[in-house]
Design a protein around this motif. Structure first.
Motif, PDB file in Angstrom:
ATOM      1  N   VAL A 354      49.094  -2.874  41.814  1.00  0.00           N
ATOM      2  CA  VAL A 354      49.365  -4.233  42.262  1.00  0.00           C
ATOM      3  C   VAL A 354      50.639  -4.569  43.071  1.00  0.00           C
ATOM      4  CG1 VAL A 354      49.847  -6.913  41.523  1.00  0.00           C
ATOM      5  CG2 VAL A 354      47.971  -5.409  40.421  1.00  0.00           C
ATOM      6  N   GLU A 355      51.720  -3.939  42.657  1.00  0.00           N
ATOM      7  CA  GLU A 355      52.984  -3.892  43.328  1.00  0.00           C
ATOM      8  C   GLU A 355      53.126  -3.218  44.479  1.00  0.00           C
ATOM      9  OE1 GLU A 355      52.244  -2.897  40.178  1.00  0.00           O
ATOM     10  OE2 GLU A 355      53.203  -4.532  38.882  1.00  0.00           O
ATOM     11  N   ALA A 356      52.381  -1.831  44.476  1.00  0.00           N
ATOM     12  CA  ALA A 356      52.222  -1.169  45.762  1.00  0.00           C
ATOM     13  C   ALA A 356      51.453  -1.907  46.760  1.00  0.00           C
ATOM     14  CB  ALA A 356      51.680   0.154  45.394  1.00  0.00           C
ATOM     15  N   ALA A 357      50.228  -2.706  46.575  1.00  0.00           N
ATOM     16  CA  ALA A 357      49.568  -3.209  47.323  1.00  0.00           C
ATOM     17  C   ALA A 357      50.433  -4.430  48.139  1.00  0.00           C
ATOM     18  CB  ALA A 357      48.415  -3.794  46.552  1.00  0.00           C
ATOM     19  N   MET A 358      51.147  -5.059  47.196  1.00  0.00           N
ATOM     20  CA  MET A 358      52.018  -6.112  47.665  1.00  0.00           C
ATOM     21  C   MET A 358      53.263  -5.494  48.732  1.00  0.00           C
ATOM     22  SD  MET A 358      50.818  -8.818  47.023  1.00  0.00           S
ATOM     23  CE  MET A 358      51.949 -10.272  47.276  1.00  0.00           C
ATOM     24  N   SER A 359      53.692  -4.495  48.228  1.00  0.00           N
ATOM     25  CA  SER A 359      55.074  -3.970  49.109  1.00  0.00           C
ATOM     26  C   SER A 359      54.631  -3.093  49.885  1.00  0.00           C
ATOM     27  CB  SER A 359      55.934  -3.206  47.937  1.00  0.00           C
ATOM     28  OG  SER A 359      55.466  -2.152  47.349  1.00  0.00           O
ATOM     29  N   ARG A 360      53.428  -2.575  50.083  1.00  0.00           N
ATOM     30  CA  ARG A 360      53.108  -1.364  51.021  1.00  0.00           C
ATOM     31  C   ARG A 360      51.833  -1.492  51.660  1.00  0.00           C
ATOM     32  NH1 ARG A 360      53.626   2.930  46.714  1.00  0.00           N
ATOM     33  NH2 ARG A 360      52.659   4.373  48.119  1.00  0.00           N
ATOM     34  N   PRO A 361      51.445  -2.818  51.975  1.00  0.00           N
ATOM     35  CA  PRO A 361      50.134  -3.102  52.543  1.00  0.00           C
ATOM     36  C   PRO A 361      49.515  -2.380  53.789  1.00  0.00           C
ATOM     37  CG  PRO A 361      51.433  -5.045  52.759  1.00  0.00           C
ATOM     38  CD  PRO A 361      52.135  -4.131  51.940  1.00  0.00           C
ATOM     39  N   ALA A 362      50.624  -2.163  54.454  1.00  0.00           N
ATOM     40  CA  ALA A 362      50.229  -1.680  55.805  1.00  0.00           C
ATOM     41  C   ALA A 362      49.976  -0.145  55.612  1.00  0.00           C
ATOM     42  CB  ALA A 362      51.359  -1.558  56.777  1.00  0.00           C
ATOM     43  N   GLU A 363      50.611   0.489  54.571  1.00  0.00           N
ATOM     44  CA  GLU A 363      50.440   1.861  54.589  1.00  0.00           C
ATOM     45  C   GLU A 363      48.959   2.086  53.993  1.00  0.00           C
ATOM     46  OE1 GLU A 363      51.934   4.704  50.933  1.00  0.00           O
ATOM     47  OE2 GLU A 363      53.343   3.548  51.705  1.00  0.00           O
ATOM     48  N   GLY A 364      48.767   1.292  52.894  1.00  0.00           N
ATOM     49  CA  GLY A 364      47.373   1.245  52.489  1.00  0.00           C
ATOM     50  C   GLY A 364      46.276   0.929  53.361  1.00  0.00           C
ATOM     51  N   LEU A 365      46.288   0.189  54.208  1.00  0.00           N
ATOM     52  CA  LEU A 365      45.345  -0.205  55.105  1.00  0.00           C
ATOM     53  C   LEU A 365      45.187   0.901  56.112  1.00  0.00           C
ATOM     54  CD1 LEU A 365      46.162  -4.188  55.683  1.00  0.00           C
ATOM     55  CD2 LEU A 365      43.980  -3.231  54.700  1.00  0.00           C
ATOM     56  N   ARG A 366      46.071   1.324  56.553  1.00  0.00           N
ATOM     57  CA  ARG A 366      45.976   2.473  57.642  1.00  0.00           C
ATOM     58  C   ARG A 366      45.456   3.657  56.766  1.00  0.00           C
ATOM     59  NH1 ARG A 366      51.597   1.268  59.019  1.00  0.00           N
ATOM     60  NH2 ARG A 366      52.480   2.639  57.426  1.00  0.00           N
ATOM     61  N   ALA A 367      45.370   3.980  55.488  1.00  0.00           N
ATOM     62  CA  ALA A 367      44.802   5.159  54.845  1.00  0.00           C
ATOM     63  C   ALA A 367      43.244   4.552  54.777  1.00  0.00           C
ATOM     64  CB  ALA A 367      45.476   5.260  53.128  1.00  0.00           C
ATOM     65  N   LEU A 368      43.239   3.334  54.198  1.00  0.00           N
ATOM     66  CA  LEU A 368      41.512   2.951  54.311  1.00  0.00           C
ATOM     67  C   LEU A 368      40.976   2.951  55.550  1.00  0.00           C
ATOM     68  CD1 LEU A 368      41.969   0.005  51.984  1.00  0.00           C
ATOM     69  CD2 LEU A 368      40.963   2.082  51.337  1.00  0.00           C
ATOM     70  N   GLY A 369      41.567   2.630  56.647  1.00  0.00           N
ATOM     71  CA  GLY A 369      41.265   2.870  57.988  1.00  0.00           C
ATOM     72  C   GLY A 369      40.825   4.275  58.383  1.00  0.00           C
ATOM     73  N   ALA A 370      41.590   5.247  57.899  1.00  0.00           N
ATOM     74  CA  ALA A 370      41.369   6.598  58.387  1.00  0.00           C
ATOM     75  C   ALA A 370      40.184   6.830  57.334  1.00  0.00           C
ATOM     76  CB  ALA A 370      42.534   7.350  57.901  1.00  0.00           C
ATOM     77  N   ARG A 371      39.954   6.525  56.209  1.00  0.00           N
ATOM     78  CA  ARG A 371      38.985   6.970  55.311  1.00  0.00           C
ATOM     79  C   ARG A 371      37.659   6.419  55.675  1.00  0.00           C
ATOM     80  NH1 ARG A 371      38.732   4.941  48.761  1.00  0.00           N
ATOM     81  NH2 ARG A 371      36.637   5.851  48.391  1.00  0.00           N
ATOM     82  N   LEU A 372      37.675   5.279  56.250  1.00  0.00           N
ATOM     83  CA  LEU A 372      36.599   4.642  56.812  1.00  0.00           C
ATOM     84  C   LEU A 372      35.774   5.483  58.013  1.00  0.00           C
ATOM     85  CD1 LEU A 372      37.139   0.703  56.389  1.00  0.00           C
ATOM     86  CD2 LEU A 372      35.379   2.295  55.044  1.00  0.00           C
ATOM     87  N   ALA A 373      36.958   5.788  58.877  1.00  0.00           N
ATOM     88  CA  ALA A 373      36.343   6.373  60.000  1.00  0.00           C
ATOM     89  C   ALA A 373      35.891   7.949  59.800  1.00  0.00           C
ATOM     90  CB  ALA A 373      37.750   6.634  60.929  1.00  0.00           C
ATOM     91  N   GLY A 374      36.477   8.506  58.757  1.00  0.00           N
ATOM     92  CA  GLY A 374      35.788   9.617  58.064  1.00  0.00           C
ATOM     93  C   GLY A 374      34.484   9.597  57.741  1.00  0.00           C
ATOM     94  N   GLN A 375      33.965   8.243  57.209  1.00  0.00           N
ATOM     95  CA  GLN A 375      32.801   8.129  56.415  1.00  0.00           C
ATOM     96  C   GLN A 375      31.916   7.684  57.454  1.00  0.00           C
ATOM     97  OE1 GLN A 375      33.922   5.308  53.380  1.00  0.00           O
ATOM     98  NE2 GLN A 375      34.479   6.883  51.886  1.00  0.00           N
ATOM     99  N   TRP A 376      32.294   6.845  58.533  1.00  0.00           N
ATOM    100  CA  TRP A 376      31.413   6.001  59.419  1.00  0.00           C
ATOM    101  C   TRP A 376      31.248   6.474  60.898  1.00  0.00           C
ATOM    102  CZ3 TRP A 376      27.951   2.173  58.196  1.00  0.00           C
ATOM    103  CH2 TRP A 376      28.171   1.576  56.780  1.00  0.00           C
ATOM    104  N   SER A 377      32.276   7.197  61.106  1.00  0.00           N
ATOM    105  CA  SER A 377      32.350   7.713  62.634  1.00  0.00           C
ATOM    106  C   SER A 377      31.271   8.831  63.002  1.00  0.00           C
ATOM    107  CB  SER A 377      33.784   7.947  63.006  1.00  0.00           C
ATOM    108  OG  SER A 377      33.880   8.417  64.580  1.00  0.00           O
ATOM    109  N   ARG A 378      30.541   8.778  64.112  1.00  0.00           N
ATOM    110  CA  ARG A 378      29.526   9.698  64.192  1.00  0.00           C
ATOM    111  C   ARG A 378      30.423  10.863  64.903  1.00  0.00           C
ATOM    112  NH1 ARG A 378      27.355   5.200  66.776  1.00  0.00           N
ATOM    113  NH2 ARG A 378      25.451   4.028  65.459  1.00  0.00           N
TER     114      ARG A 378
END
Length: 378
Positions: A354-378
């Motif tokens: 919870v604390e990390a999500a509030m203090s480092r949201p952009a970092e987490g979203l960048r990581a999730l964006g990369a994860r999604l690209a690896g899963q979905w991009s053709r």
């Protein structure tokens, strides 16, 4: 692959454009050749002006104003070439402008919003669209009307103090609102009335610091205020206290209706402005999101609208959120294909997620964006 990024804000951390930018950065790090269409969203609350400025252009004009306790604050108006001004009540009335100890809807005022509306009119706007949401006030727009030139008075002819509680003594209005013929529009997806069990005080007052006793006092005060507005404002619609949308932003919706304005869906207004339908028609994957994806998210909020539109087109929709508490089956029924939580990404609640999500949201979203690209991009 064509990917549409259309998140709402992550309240308390990132504005919608910042959310979209972080996800896009992560995606491009993995799949640079994909086509990303960035269309941040808002429903009338915080971020409304910024999202529309990206979509419509126009001039963003800073305006000195005051916060709900009368302290100096800075707002802005977006003035477009067609003579329409857009502004958001949260810049002057926002709950985020108050500390937890300062939240008291008996005393907070919407006067600062009136300053923003006045500035829009003085800059020549013929239509003023006010995004309503995230307010820390419950004064039925009494402060707004005061700033526009219509002051609420008591039986002795004295100007009332600011705040919702003072309206228990309102007897009349002194002066007339100075709008120079401009039309007001309330952009909101709240359909609550001003008064009663489903009204501004009962539903939203506790979120703004009201006790049960405060709620009863405020609802009674707003009932008296509504009667004065119906009697003293030419063009005020009858039955003001029961009109849908009147309870938005602590009764600011009712004040705009009393001034001859109208209510429109904030999310519909934004989606038209940014061309969301056309973007949905031409995409392979939709990524949306908000700070907390919970049961309320599926009942008229931004994410629900996006997911439903994607489902209707047979397009998968992924939701990113700070926290996810909606069940998978319930989310799927609304058109959501997958959900991802920043709290879980950072290890879960037990490991400081919870604390990390509030203090480092952009970092987490960048990581999730990369994860999604690896899963979905053709």
């Amino acid at each position: 692959m064509r990917v549409l990024l259309c998140p709402d804000k992550f309240a308390g951390t990132l504005a919608a454009p910042e959310v979209a930018a972080a996800v896009a950065e992560g995606w491009r790090a993995v799949a640079a050749g994909d086509e990303l269409l960035i269309r941040p969203l808002a429903d009338g609350g915080p971020g409304f002006v910024a999202v529309l400025a990206d979509a419509l252009g126009g001039r963003r004009i800073p305006v000195p104003t005051v916060d709900p306790l009368g302290r100096p604050a800075t707002g802005e108006i977006l003035l477009t070439d067609d003579g329409t001004a857009y502004l958001e009540s949260a810049q002057a009335c926002g709950l985020h402008l108050l500390s937890a100890a300062e939240r008291d809807p008996k005393a907070t005022t919407s006067y600062g919003l009136g300053t923003l509306v006045t500035a829009a009119v003085e800059h020549g706007a013929r239509t003023v669209v006010v995004g309503l949401g995230g307010s820390g006030t419950n004064d039925g727009g009494a402060g707004l009307l005061t700033a526009l030139g219509a002051t609420p008075l008591d039986d002795a002819g004295r100007a009332l103090p600011y705040g919702g509680a003072a309206l228990a003594a309102v007897a009349t209005l002194d002066g007339a609102p100075r709008l120079r013929g401009a039309t007001l529009v309330a952009a909101t997806d709240v359909d609550s009335p001003l008064l009663g069990l489903h009204g501004a005080s009962n539903v939203y007052g506790p979120q703004k610091g009201a006790t049960r006793a405060d709620v009863l006092l405020l609802d009674a005060a707003l009932e008296r205020w509504a009667a004065v507005l119906e009697r003293d404002l030419p063009g005020c619609p009858p039955g003001l206290g029961a009109l849908p949308g009147g309870g938005a932003a602590g009764g600011l919706g009712a004040a705009i209706l009393a001034l001859g304005g109208r209510c429109e869906s904030g999310i519909d207004l934004v989606t038209r402005a940014i061309g969301l339908d056309a973007a949905l028609d031409a995409t392979d994957l939709v990524i949306t999101g908000e700070g907390s994806f919970d049961h309320q998210s599926l009942r008229g909020k931004v994410v629900a609208g996006v997911a439903g539109a994607a489902r209707d087109r047979g397009v998968p929709c992924v939701v990113l959120a700070g926290r996810v508490s909606t069940g998978r089956r319930e989310a799927a029924s609304a058109g959501v294909t997958e959900t991802y939580s920043l709290v879980e990404h950072f290890g879960g609640e037990e490991r400081g997620g919870v604390e990390a999500a509030m203090s480092r949201p952009a970092e987490g979203l960048r990581a999730l964006g990369a994860r999604l690209a690896g899963q979905w991009s053709r």
